[in-house]
Write a protein that holds these residues in place. Sequence first.
Motif, short mmCIF file in Angstrom:
data_model
loop_
_atom_site.label_atom_id
_atom_site.label_comp_id
_atom_site.label_asym_id
_atom_site.label_seq_id
_atom_site.Cartn_x
_atom_site.Cartn_y
_atom_site.Cartn_z
N TYR A 166 0.87 -1.18 0.00
CA TYR A 166 0.00 0.00 0.00
C TYR A 166 0.90 1.22 0.00
CZ TYR A 166 1.08 0.02 4.97
OH TYR A 166 1.74 0.02 6.16
N THR A 167 0.38 2.27 -0.56
CA THR A 167 1.19 3.48 -0.67
C THR A 167 0.63 4.64 0.14
OG1 THR A 167 0.00 4.10 -2.67
CG2 THR A 167 2.04 2.87 -2.96
N THR A 168 -0.59 4.50 0.60
CA THR A 168 -1.19 5.61 1.34
C THR A 168 -1.83 5.09 2.63
OG1 THR A 168 -3.39 5.41 0.33
CG2 THR A 168 -1.76 6.79 -0.84
N PHE A 169 -2.02 6.01 3.54
CA PHE A 169 -2.71 5.68 4.79
C PHE A 169 -4.14 5.25 4.49
CE2 PHE A 169 -5.31 6.91 8.47
CZ PHE A 169 -4.71 6.12 9.43
N ARG A 170 -4.74 5.86 3.50
CA ARG A 170 -6.12 5.51 3.11
C ARG A 170 -6.21 4.04 2.68
NH1 ARG A 170 -9.49 7.37 -2.01
NH2 ARG A 170 -11.55 6.74 -1.28
N ASP A 171 -5.25 3.60 1.85
CA ASP A 171 -5.24 2.20 1.41
C ASP A 171 -5.05 1.25 2.59
OD1 ASP A 171 -5.57 2.95 -1.24
OD2 ASP A 171 -3.42 2.85 -1.68
N PHE A 172 -4.12 1.60 3.48
CA PHE A 172 -3.88 0.79 4.67
C PHE A 172 -5.14 0.73 5.53
CE2 PHE A 172 -2.77 0.53 9.19
CZ PHE A 172 -2.11 -0.68 9.21
N SER A 173 -5.79 1.86 5.72
CA SER A 173 -7.01 1.92 6.53
C SER A 173 -8.11 1.05 5.93
CB SER A 173 -7.50 3.36 6.66
OG SER A 173 -6.53 4.14 7.30
#
Length: 140
Positions: free
Chosen positions: A72-79
């Motif tokens: 994942y590249t963003t916090f949004r994707d991780f979330s």
Amino acid sequence: MIKTIQNLIHKYWEQLMYLVFGVLTTAVNMVVFYLLDQYTGMYYLLSNTVAWFLSVLFAFFTNKTWVFQSKYTTFRDFSREIASFFFFRGISYIMDTAIMFVGISMLHGPNMVVKIIDQFMIILANYIFSKWIFNKSTEA
């Protein structure tokens, strides 16, 4: 012969890794449940809930990193991944709790025997959910 074995390992790497980390996740779940159930006097369903939560945290990071190798590249994707993972593991938690309740409270089975039987059914459901979550998140 060695080449054949290497090809099989490569072909089934994801399933092998899921098996390894699934066994470790199940061990986390079983050990935490056993310790809480046997040594704290905690109600078995509460022990099961704490064991579930700790094993799901362990499973998320091991599945993400080593089994499905999700990037994942963003916090949004991780979330999104962790929310989906906990949501689907929440479904299996409901199955887990129902099996434990029926096996222990209704059928009066021994706690650890019921827990072992329960884990076989939960592992299969969790594999299906995890594969869907991590493969879907890597496609975006």
